[in-house]
Write an enzyme that holds these catalytic residues in place. Sequence first.
Site, mmCIF file in Angstrom:
data_model
loop_
_atom_site.group_PDB
_atom_site.id
_atom_site.type_symbol
_atom_site.label_atom_id
_atom_site.label_comp_id
_atom_site.label_asym_id
_atom_site.label_seq_id
_atom_site.Cartn_x
_atom_site.Cartn_y
_atom_site.Cartn_z
ATOM 1 N N HIS A 48 0.815 -1.212 0.000
ATOM 2 C CA HIS A 48 0.000 0.000 0.000
ATOM 3 C C HIS A 48 0.850 1.263 0.000
ATOM 4 C CE1 HIS A 48 -3.448 -2.550 0.725
ATOM 5 N NE2 HIS A 48 -2.852 -3.076 1.766
ATOM 6 N N GLU A 150 -5.078 -14.002 4.690
ATOM 7 C CA GLU A 150 -5.945 -12.846 4.941
ATOM 8 C C GLU A 150 -7.234 -12.877 4.131
ATOM 9 O OE1 GLU A 150 -4.023 -9.176 3.951
ATOM 10 O OE2 GLU A 150 -2.891 -10.038 2.290
ATOM 11 N N ASP A 176 -8.574 -7.628 5.634
ATOM 12 C CA ASP A 176 -9.068 -8.277 4.427
ATOM 13 C C ASP A 176 -9.842 -9.547 4.762
ATOM 14 O OD1 ASP A 176 -8.221 -6.724 2.041
ATOM 15 O OD2 ASP A 176 -6.244 -6.972 2.932
#
Length: 256
Positions: A48, A150, A176
């Site tokens: 990210h 995840e 997630d």
Amino acid sequence: MGQLRENRIKRKLERGEIVNVVEGFHTAEIIDFLGPIGFDGVWVENEHGAIDFREIQNITRSCDLWGMTSLIRVNRVDYGLIYRSLDQGAQGVIVPHVDTAEQAREVVRAARYAPIGARGMYGSRQAFGLDTTEYFKTANQETLVVVMIEDIMAIENLPEILAVDHIDVFFVAPSDLAQSMGLIGQIDHPKVKQTIFDALSRIADAGRTAGAIAWADTAEEVVEAGAKFLMTSWLPYLTVGAKTYLEAIQRVADES
């Protein structure tokens, strides 16, 4: 000739110890600040975060300076991306959304040199000053491989994923996972928390190393569930400290 730099986290995990990793949107300067605090490693956010390959070199040099294991989180299961991140000097790689045993095997293929995997034959920044033959013999021993569990699909496929060798840590992440369970943003929902704790226990019971996010008030419960690899962020602690300071200044201003 020198020796390949030791991977602090790998040695601690081999001894059965708990490791602490700090995450954030890092620069080499921030890591120099974090270095004396005592974390075992740095989770460099490149899924990210906006970090290019040139920056990885200086970030990992800062980690080397403070004896912290440098871990780069890439943004997908990708053969070239994984080993190129390691080539820039990272001592380990974190791969998100590993949902199947096939994907787990692909991570190993990218992160380990032959005969274990098929990582591209390049010495990496960590190999500077070393005998090349010796480096290729020992690099697999000093490279940490973390896969992220995840998604609910990964939970369903967990036994098969855990059967894949040469993965050091299976990290169970909440956000997630909650989204994939139809509970977006509800990481504290009882179903999400129970799924995480069950997964951590299953990983530990299989004789593998479990990882999880930990805070000062949650570390005990995740360790009791089986986690040995703990990740936290410095950002919330900075926020708390800054708010405490500003509130103190405001009290002084109100009283003056």
